[in-house]
Design an enzyme around this catalytic site. Structure first.
Site, PDB file in Angstrom:
ATOM      1  CG  PHE A  64      -1.555   0.900   1.062  1.00  0.00           C
ATOM      2  CD1 PHE A  64      -3.728   1.152   0.467  1.00  0.00           C
ATOM      3  CD2 PHE A  64      -1.769   1.959   1.890  1.00  0.00           C
ATOM      4  CE1 PHE A  64      -3.827   1.586   0.006  1.00  0.00           C
ATOM      5  CE2 PHE A  64      -2.861   2.875   1.554  1.00  0.00           C
ATOM      6  CZ  PHE A  64      -3.815   3.496   1.107  1.00  0.00           C
ATOM      7  CG  PHE A  99      -3.017  -3.810  10.488  1.00  0.00           C
ATOM      8  CD1 PHE A  99      -3.264  -2.610  11.130  1.00  0.00           C
ATOM      9  CD2 PHE A  99      -3.422  -4.787  10.527  1.00  0.00           C
ATOM     10  CE1 PHE A  99      -3.996  -2.871  12.791  1.00  0.00           C
ATOM     11  CE2 PHE A  99      -4.248  -5.486  11.175  1.00  0.00           C
ATOM     12  CZ  PHE A  99      -4.765  -4.312  13.317  1.00  0.00           C
ATOM     13  CD  GLU A 100      -1.725  -6.402   5.882  1.00  0.00           C
ATOM     14  OE1 GLU A 100      -3.649  -6.295   6.954  1.00  0.00           O
ATOM     15  OE2 GLU A 100      -1.234  -5.189   5.835  1.00  0.00           O
ATOM     16  CB  ALA A 122       4.431   4.815   3.285  1.00  0.00           C
ATOM     17  CB  VAL A 123       0.509   4.741   7.799  1.00  0.00           C
ATOM     18  CG1 VAL A 123      -0.792   5.191   8.681  1.00  0.00           C
ATOM     19  CG2 VAL A 123       1.182   3.918   8.451  1.00  0.00           C
ATOM     20  CB  ILE A 124       0.122   9.131   3.768  1.00  0.00           C
ATOM     21  CG1 ILE A 124       1.303   8.545   3.409  1.00  0.00           C
ATOM     22  CG2 ILE A 124      -0.824  10.525   3.793  1.00  0.00           C
ATOM     23  CD1 ILE A 124       0.999   8.365   1.968  1.00  0.00           C
ATOM     24  CB  THR A 128      -5.266   5.894   6.342  1.00  0.00           C
ATOM     25  OG1 THR A 128      -3.945   5.372   5.155  1.00  0.00           O
ATOM     26  CG2 THR A 128      -5.195   4.855   7.349  1.00  0.00           C
ATOM     27  CG  HIS A 130      -8.240   2.736   9.330  1.00  0.00           C
ATOM     28  ND1 HIS A 130      -8.455   2.778   7.889  1.00  0.00           N
ATOM     29  CD2 HIS A 130      -7.251   1.138   9.256  1.00  0.00           C
ATOM     30  CE1 HIS A 130      -7.873   1.644   7.191  1.00  0.00           C
ATOM     31  NE2 HIS A 130      -7.095   1.035   7.477  1.00  0.00           N
ATOM     32  NE  ARG A 169       9.227  12.837   7.345  1.00  0.00           N
ATOM     33  CZ  ARG A 169       9.314  14.493   7.196  1.00  0.00           C
ATOM     34  NH1 ARG A 169       8.512  15.185   5.603  1.00  0.00           N
ATOM     35  NH2 ARG A 169       9.184  15.170   7.722  1.00  0.00           N
TER      36      ARG A 169
END
Length: 215
Positions: A64, A99-100, A122-124, A128, A130, A169
């Protein structure tokens, strides 16, 4: 008589000032010694080297937001090879999302085949819904994977407010965090070897220490 007493008082005051000044100087010197990182005589200091020769690494990458995670992976692999890690000693596993990552990282670390596991994602926030849940799960899960297996699981997951910050980054003006995480992995793995800290997984072979249950 008054002149003598005045002289004595002045001398005592000067002596007190001298003692106070000396004590202040000692305190300042002590603070300065701590600041520059000086160690007391006989103390031992360990610093992991950045020589990756002979080290084996697993890299767990989230698919993702792969526009971000692919450059992070490239930066990590380039850094590994630059510091002497052989290409055959790098194993990359793709997972659906951040998450995995912790589960796969923990299971790979538990095999004891790798000196460290690098976790990339990468959590944006803007992409996202949640965000907080996923970012927290990735952070805590990666930490727990390290603690449970006693194998370094290095956190290379970006958590940003928007795509622009993420691109910055991932090889942009803020550098490549994948590359930085690879350096961390090499150094931490070498510290483990230097201290002879053999992995002692906490969650493996637990049944051996458990009493047998009666029928």
């Amino acid at each position: 008589g008054r002149n003598v007493r005045r002289s004595m008082q002045a001398g005592l005051a000067q002596a007190r000032r001298g003692v106070a000044t000396e004590a202040t100087g000692r305190r300042r010197a002590a603070r300065a010694s701590v600041t520059v990182g000086a160690l007391p005589e006989g103390a031992q200091e360990h610093v992991g080297s950045l020589d990756g020769t002979g080290l084996k690494f697993a890299v767990v990458v989230a698919r993702f937001n792969d526009l971000i995670t692919r450059p992070l992976l490239e930066g990590a692999c380039e850094t590994f090879t630059r510091y002497g890690v052989a290409g055959s000693d790098i194993e990359v596993v793709w997972v659906p999302g951040a998450f995995e990552i912790p589960l796969i990282a923990q299971q790979m670390a538990a095999t004891s085949k790798y000196d460290a596991v690098l976790c990339i994602g990468a959590v944006i926030r803007g992409a996202t819904t949640h965000y907080d849940s996923v970012a927290g799960a990735a952070t805590n899960g990666t930490l727990n994977a390290s603690l449970n297996t006693c194998v370094p699981c290095i956190f290379g997951v970006l958590t940003t407010d928007n795509m622009e910050q993420a691109f910055d980054r991932a090889g942009g003006k803020a550098g490549n965090k994948g590359s930085e995480a690879a350096v961390t992995a090499i150094e931490t793995a070498n510290v483990m070897k230097q201290l002879d800290l053999t992995p002692k997984p906490l969650f493996l072979n637990m049944e051996e220490g458990m009493p047998e249950m009666e029928d």
